[in-house]
Structure formats: structure tokens, C-alpha cells
Design an enzyme around this catalytic site. Structure first.
Site, PDB file in Angstrom:
ATOM      1  N   GLU A  62       0.839  -1.201   0.000  1.00 43.50           N
ATOM      2  CA  GLU A  62       0.000   0.000   0.000  1.00 43.50           C
ATOM      3  C   GLU A  62       0.875   1.252   0.000  1.00 43.50           C
ATOM      4  O   GLU A  62       2.038   1.218   0.432  1.00 43.50           O
ATOM      5  CB  GLU A  62      -0.879  -0.031   1.266  1.00 43.50           C
ATOM      6  CG  GLU A  62      -1.807   1.164   1.397  1.00 43.50           C
ATOM      7  CD  GLU A  62      -2.886   0.991   2.464  1.00 43.50           C
ATOM      8  OE1 GLU A  62      -2.789   0.035   3.252  1.00 43.50           O
ATOM      9  OE2 GLU A  62      -3.818   1.814   2.486  1.00 43.50           O
ATOM     10  N   ASN A 209     -12.321  -1.234  -0.906  1.00 43.63           N
ATOM     11  CA  ASN A 209     -11.625  -1.855   0.225  1.00 43.63           C
ATOM     12  C   ASN A 209     -12.279  -1.392   1.532  1.00 43.63           C
ATOM     13  O   ASN A 209     -12.511  -0.188   1.717  1.00 43.63           O
ATOM     14  CB  ASN A 209     -10.153  -1.428   0.235  1.00 43.63           C
ATOM     15  CG  ASN A 209      -9.457  -1.789   1.542  1.00 43.63           C
ATOM     16  OD1 ASN A 209      -9.114  -2.960   1.756  1.00 43.63           O
ATOM     17  ND2 ASN A 209      -9.260  -0.815   2.420  1.00 43.63           N
ATOM     18  N   GLU A 210     -12.541  -2.309   2.401  1.00 43.99           N
ATOM     19  CA  GLU A 210     -13.102  -1.994   3.728  1.00 43.99           C
ATOM     20  C   GLU A 210     -14.161  -0.893   3.616  1.00 43.99           C
ATOM     21  O   GLU A 210     -14.109   0.130   4.304  1.00 43.99           O
ATOM     22  CB  GLU A 210     -11.989  -1.626   4.722  1.00 43.99           C
ATOM     23  CG  GLU A 210     -11.073  -2.814   4.996  1.00 43.99           C
ATOM     24  CD  GLU A 210     -10.171  -2.671   6.224  1.00 43.99           C
ATOM     25  OE1 GLU A 210     -10.107  -1.591   6.823  1.00 43.99           O
ATOM     26  OE2 GLU A 210      -9.536  -3.671   6.582  1.00 43.99           O
ATOM     27  N   TYR A 277      -6.757  -9.131  11.326  1.00 47.64           N
ATOM     28  CA  TYR A 277      -5.430  -8.860  11.875  1.00 47.64           C
ATOM     29  C   TYR A 277      -5.316  -9.492  13.258  1.00 47.64           C
ATOM     30  O   TYR A 277      -6.295  -9.500  14.027  1.00 47.64           O
ATOM     31  CB  TYR A 277      -5.194  -7.347  11.976  1.00 47.64           C
ATOM     32  CG  TYR A 277      -4.882  -6.716  10.642  1.00 47.64           C
ATOM     33  CD1 TYR A 277      -3.605  -6.802  10.099  1.00 47.64           C
ATOM     34  CD2 TYR A 277      -5.858  -6.041   9.911  1.00 47.64           C
ATOM     35  CE1 TYR A 277      -3.304  -6.227   8.864  1.00 47.64           C
ATOM     36  CE2 TYR A 277      -5.568  -5.470   8.677  1.00 47.64           C
ATOM     37  CZ  TYR A 277      -4.287  -5.562   8.165  1.00 47.64           C
ATOM     38  OH  TYR A 277      -3.992  -4.998   6.942  1.00 47.64           O
ATOM     39  N   GLU A 333      -5.983  -9.187   3.559  1.00 50.17           N
ATOM     40  CA  GLU A 333      -5.186  -8.520   4.602  1.00 50.17           C
ATOM     41  C   GLU A 333      -5.173  -9.403   5.829  1.00 50.17           C
ATOM     42  O   GLU A 333      -6.246  -9.738   6.369  1.00 50.17           O
ATOM     43  CB  GLU A 333      -5.756  -7.133   4.942  1.00 50.17           C
ATOM     44  CG  GLU A 333      -5.557  -6.122   3.835  1.00 50.17           C
ATOM     45  CD  GLU A 333      -5.969  -4.709   4.206  1.00 50.17           C
ATOM     46  OE1 GLU A 333      -5.887  -4.350   5.394  1.00 50.17           O
ATOM     47  OE2 GLU A 333      -6.399  -3.980   3.291  1.00 50.17           O
ATOM     48  N   GLN A 382       2.207  -6.086   5.464  1.00 47.60           N
ATOM     49  CA  GLN A 382       2.407  -5.673   4.084  1.00 47.60           C
ATOM     50  C   GLN A 382       3.863  -5.970   3.681  1.00 47.60           C
ATOM     51  O   GLN A 382       4.704  -6.139   4.555  1.00 47.60           O
ATOM     52  CB  GLN A 382       2.118  -4.200   3.906  1.00 47.60           C
ATOM     53  CG  GLN A 382       0.692  -3.809   4.256  1.00 47.60           C
ATOM     54  CD  GLN A 382       0.338  -2.383   3.786  1.00 47.60           C
ATOM     55  OE1 GLN A 382       1.131  -1.686   3.169  1.00 47.60           O
ATOM     56  NE2 GLN A 382      -0.878  -1.968   4.111  1.00 47.60           N
TER      57      GLN A 382
HETATM   58  O1  AHR Z   1      -2.964  -2.593   6.209  1.00 40.59           O
HETATM   59  C1  AHR Z   1      -3.264  -1.401   6.860  1.00 40.59           C
HETATM   60  C2  AHR Z   1      -4.738  -1.047   6.765  1.00 40.59           C
HETATM   61  O2  AHR Z   1      -5.497  -1.973   7.460  1.00 40.59           O
HETATM   62  C3  AHR Z   1      -5.334  -1.056   5.391  1.00 40.59           C
HETATM   63  O3  AHR Z   1      -5.086   0.114   4.700  1.00 40.59           O
HETATM   64  C4  AHR Z   1      -6.786  -1.222   5.666  1.00 40.59           C
HETATM   65  O4  AHR Z   1      -7.467  -1.869   4.632  1.00 40.59           O
HETATM   66  C5  AHR Z   1      -6.810  -2.003   6.958  1.00 40.59           C
HETATM   67  O5  AHR Z   1      -7.663  -1.433   7.885  1.00 40.59           O
END
Ligand code: AHR
Length: 529
Positions: A62, A209-210, A277, A333, A382
Site C-alpha cells: 500500500e 476496500n473496507e 489482523y 489482509e 504488508q
Molecule cells: O494494512 C493497513 C490497513 O489496514 C489497510 O489500509 C486497511 O485496509 C486495513 O484497515
């Protein structure tokens, strides 16, 4: 409602099956932990029928912190060795682990990005503010041409995330035309004026995205309608098949998955994304990437194992609408999210990477393998200098993280046949909690070799493992191991090889079985011939 009832029924049935001890097919998904018993792995080499898509080994880059700028792009005039502005050392490292697919330009950045600002002569490109990530000025020097050049240099497929949150249908439609149309058209002609005659092939397009959060704070019904509209104009021009990926849920937002599956037809959506995450306890105090004790080691591994249940639950919703598994769950992600390194920009999400990250990577990849019927792609967050990065850079220096080494060891599973397994193992207990001490998966490659990856999560005790391979006569075994003296061992620019794989010798063939001693806190990959 019907979906919820069905899921409750399925869960009740699974529970009953567990109680009567007939869960052999479920046991392939995780370790059945039995305190005090020996660790026993049975691999069903005679039962493989699914392929582990190489795209499970995908990455995500990103416009965030030093991922693109400094980490990948240094510009043509940089003293750092580069090819058309892209770092040679980073490209080499990514080629070595056979990166199959790379997602770009975000993340949250994607829904603020206007691709036309990133084409044409670089010095004429307008700037923008990267409001999500540190409020820095983005000069747009790394744009569509540069990204697609990066993918070509790596030898991977591009995955472009389009802007739904603040972009227009026309803008996204134009981007697809610019990139993939071969004939005479306004966008294809513009591409030619910018120096590129041939269209590129770009199969993977994300539609936002999101969008439940940074991508527009939408409700699922509203996004589903928008998705239907935007995807209509993502055209498949001759010679370029498109795999459209809808924005999916985060964590346990099952409602989002349900609504998307209900409202969008299987023709309009090939993939549905999912983000999870690993954050232990508290988003406002995520803990240090390197300064932690066993409490946080255990907690992080326990938290990451939740991926298993989340995938199972989202997949069960998808099963109701798509029993043939035509729509892929795209985990675009995932990874550890810790506090930033002290003294660094909080908006840059720069964190170190230790043996604990390697364990998290290995556990998740094993989980993805077990769900390879539904999980068609995954992209760790990332690639360079951001979150659970596989590469860190500092000026001209570059180091490979423990997570990189897991991707290197595990690349043998790419496009291999998934082999179901049963694993019975001891517990790793901490305080009054316990999790299974082992995580494992296995596959058979095109040359017929079997690869078994096993992690010992316990940082204190080695684990004896007996492994039976049904339907395969083992003639020889070799292996590699990733471990280190301390839970937080990590590579630095001064000590870049503090942790790296080494030959694994504590394994032998005894009759029809393998006997291995897995070191405490280790990732082992065995190759059987
Ligand atoms: O990876 C960091 C961020 O986490 C991304 O930009 C977003 O999609 C997620 O919330």
C-alpha cells in the site's frame, strides 16, 4: 434467519459428532489436543484432491509509510541499485519466494486514490494528501505503469483495488480500459501516449476496500448495491479475463458476508474478501513487536488461531449460497499488528518482526491450506516496512524478516495437492489457558514429493512427533527448521542473520513412520521422497 438456523444446526451436529469421537474428517483442520498423549500425525497421502492455490502466498503493498516509497520505489536517479526506479534487492528477494500475486494500491489508500494522477510524466503528476497514513504528501511517482512494471520484474500477477469510496464508476471503468484494452479508444490511446502500446493483463480487480469503514462507512446493503453497479462497468476486454473481488467482512462481521452473498450473483462476483489482523487484547495498546514476555507470546498465538474459526464461519455462510465453492474467500489482509517502533511516525505502521511473527505466519498458512477449497488467495500485510513485513529497508540496506523465511520454507506448498491429515498433540498451557502445541499441514508437489510443515508453539519444550504417511512409502526425509534462542529474536541491520533457517536433522525414518523432535518455538518443513 434461515442461514442462522442452518449454522446453529450444523454446529450442534458437529458437537454431537465430536462427543461420540467420530470427527476424523474434522480433525484435519486442527490439532486435537490431548494432554499427556504422544504427538501423532497421520497424513492421508492417498486422499489428496484439492490444490493449494499459489495465490495463498500473495502479498499486499500500500501507499503507506515506507512500503512503496523507500521500500520498493527509489526512483531512477537513486544511488540504490534499481531497474526503472524499482529496488533490485527487493525484487530479487520477492522473486526468490515466488510471490504469485501482489495487491495494490491499498488498503484504505485505494478508496482515496485517483489513478489518473499517477500516469504521464512524473514531474507533471499532481500531488495529494495521504490522509489515512500520516497526512504526508503523495507525489504519485509510483502509479499504474510503475506498479505493473514491478509485477513484471517480480513475475507475479497484479491485483488492483479500485476506488469505490470516493471515486466514480467512470473512473474505475476507465482504469480497466486504460490497462487492458487493446483497440482504439480514449483510454487505450492515452496509455499509448504514455509510452505503453500493449495492454497489460490484469485478472484481479478489487471493487473497493473496507467499505464498511475507511472505504466509505457503508452499510452492507448499500455497498452490495454499489458493488453491483460498479462491477457492471469493469469490462472484460478481449484476451483479459477478470476475477472481480467484492469488499468483504472484517473479523466476525458475518452479517456483511451474508448480505453480500445474498444480494450479489455468482456471475458478478468471483471473490469476496476478508480481513483479520492478529491484535492481542487491545487495539489501543497492541504491544511491542519485540519487547514481550510469554504472556504476550501465548496471547498472540492464541489470537491468531482464531483465523481458523473465522474462516470456517464465513465459509459456512458462503456454502449456503455457493455450495460449489465458485466464489473464493480472498483473505487480502492478514498478519500481526503491533505498536509502531518507538520514535517512528505512528501513521507509518512500521514494526519489527521476530520469531513470534514467523510462528503466526506459519500457523495462518497451515490454516489457509486446510481451507484451500474456499480460500483462493491471501495477501499478508504488508510487503516492505509496514506491519508484518517480510522485508525491512533502511536507505540502501535491506534485511529479510523471520516472516520472509517462513514464506521461503513454505513456497513448496504453492500449487501442490493438499493432503488431509489427523493430528493429535499435547497442549501448550500458559496460566490457566491452553492451546494445541502443534500446527501442521501437508501437500504433494508435482514431482510427487510430500512436504509437511509443523510448528511447535511451545516456547519451553521440544515436541516428539510420530508421523505416519498413509499411501506413501518414505524412502528419505530431509528438512529445514526456523527457530532461535529467544521468543523475540529478530534480524536487524547490524545483525541481519540473527534468525534464519538451518538444516533440520532431528528426524528419521523408522519402519513406516517418521520420528521427529521439533525444537521448542520452531517451524519445521520436511521433504519426503
Ligand atoms: O494494512 C493497513 C490497513 O489496514 C489497510 O489500509 C486497511 O485496509 C486495513 O484497515
Amino acid at each position: 434467519m434461515r442461514g442462522t438456523q442452518t449454522r446453529i444446526l450444523i454446529k450442534a451436529l458437529a458437537l454431537i459428532m465430536m462427543l461420540v469421537g467420530t470427527i476424523s474428517s474434522f480433525a484435519a483442520l486442527a490439532c486435537r489436543s490431548q494432554p499427556g498423549t504422544v504427538n501423532k500425525l497421520v497424513i492421508h497421502a492417498d486422499q489428496g484432491r484439492l490444490t493449494i492455490s499459489r495465490n495463498i502466498y500473495g502479498h499486499f503493498a500500500e501507499h503507506l509509510g515506507r512500503c512503496i516509497y523507500g521500500g520498493i520505489w527509489v526512483g531512477e536517479d537513486s544511488p540504490i541499485p534499481n531497474t526503472r526506479g524499482i529496488r533490485n534487492d527487493v525484487v530479487e528477494a520477492l522473486k526468490n519466494i515466488k510471490v504469485p500475486v501482489l495487491r495494490w494500491p491499498g488498503g484504505c489508500f485505494a478508496d482515496e486514490y485517483h489513478w489518473k494522477d499517477g500516469i504521464g510524466p512524473r514531474e507533471e503528476r499532481p500531488t495529494m494528501i495521504n490522509t489515512h497514513w500520516g497526512g504526508v504528501t503523495e507525489n504519485n511517482h509510483f502509479g499504474t505503469h510503475e506498479f505493473l512494471d514491478l509485477c513484471k520484474q517480480i513475475g507475479c500477477e497484479p491485483y488492483i483495488s479500485g476506488n469505490v469510496g470516493s471515486g466514480t464508476v467512470e473512473e474505475l471503468s476507465d482504469w480497466v480500459e486504460y490497462v487492458t484494452f487493446d483497440g482504439i479508444s480514449p483510454m487505450a490511446d492515452l496509455r499509448r501516449r504514455n509510452g505503453r502500446d500493449e495492454p497489460w493483463k490484469v485478472r484481479y480487480w478489487g471493487i473497493g476496500n473496507e467499505n464498511w469503514g475507511c472505504g466509505g462507512n457503508m452499510l452492507p446493503e448499500y455497498y452490495a448495491d454499489l458493488y453491483r453497479r460498479y462491477q457492471t462497468y469493469v469490462r472484460e476486454y478481449p484476451g483479459n479475463e477478470i476475477y472481480k473481488i467484492a469488499c468483504g467482512a472484517s473479523g466476525d462481521n458475518y452479517e456483511w458476508t451474508e448480505v453480500l452473498m445474498k444480494k450479489v450473483s455468482r456471475r458478478a462476483m468471483r471473490g469476496l474478501s476478508f480481513h483479520y489482523y492478529t491484535v492481542f487484547e487491545d487495539w489501543s495498546n497492541k504491544g511491542s513487536a519485540t519487547e514481550f514476555d510469554e504472556y504476550r507470546w501465548f496471547g498472540t498465538l492464541k489470537t491468531t488461531r482464531r483465523m481458523e474459526d473465522l474462516i470456517a464461519e464465513h465459509a459456512s455462510i458462503m456454502d449456503e449460497y455457493d455450495p460449489e465453492n465458485r466464489i473464493g474467500l480472498i483473505i487480502d489482509e492478514w498478519g500481526n499488528w503491533f505498536d509502531v517502533e518507538p520514535g517512528t511516525n505512528p501513521g507509518f505502521l512500521f514494526q519489527q518482526n521476530s520469531l513470534r511473527d514467523a510462528m503466526v505466519a506459519a500457523i495462518n498458512l497451515n490454516i489457509f491450506h486446510h481451507h484451500c477449497d474456499r480460500v483462493q488467495m491471501a495477501n499478508i500485510a504488508q510487503t516492505v516496512n509496514v506491519l508484518q513485513a517480510i522485508i525491512l529497508t533502511e536507505g540502501e540496506k535491506m534485511i529479510l524478516t523471520p516472516t520472509y523465511h517462513v514464506f521461503d520454507l513454505y513456497k513448496v506448498h504453492q500449487d501442490a495437492i493438499y493432503l488431509p491429515l489427523d493430528l493429535e498433540c499435547v497442549d501448550y498451557a500458559y496460566g490457566d489457558e491452553a492451546i494445541p502445541a502443534l500446527s501442521a499441514s501437508a501437500s504433494r508437489d508435482q514431482a510427487g514429493k510430500i512436504h509437511v510443515s509443523v510448528c511447535n508453539l511451545d516456547p519451553n519444550k521440544p515436541a516428539e512427533l510420530v508421523c505416519e504417511i498413509r499411501g506413501f512409502k518414505v524412502k528419505s526425509v530431509s528438512g529445514q527448521v526456523l527457530t532461535a534462542p529467544a521468543m523475540n529474536t529478530h534480524n536487524t541491520f547490524d545483525d541481519p542473520e540473527a534468525i534464519r533457517p538451518s538444516v533440520f536433522e532431528a528426524v528419521e525414518v523408522v519402519g513406516d513412520e517418521l520420528i521427529a523432535t521439533l525444537p521448542a518455538k520452531s517451524v519445521v518443513v520436511l521433504e519426503l521422497e
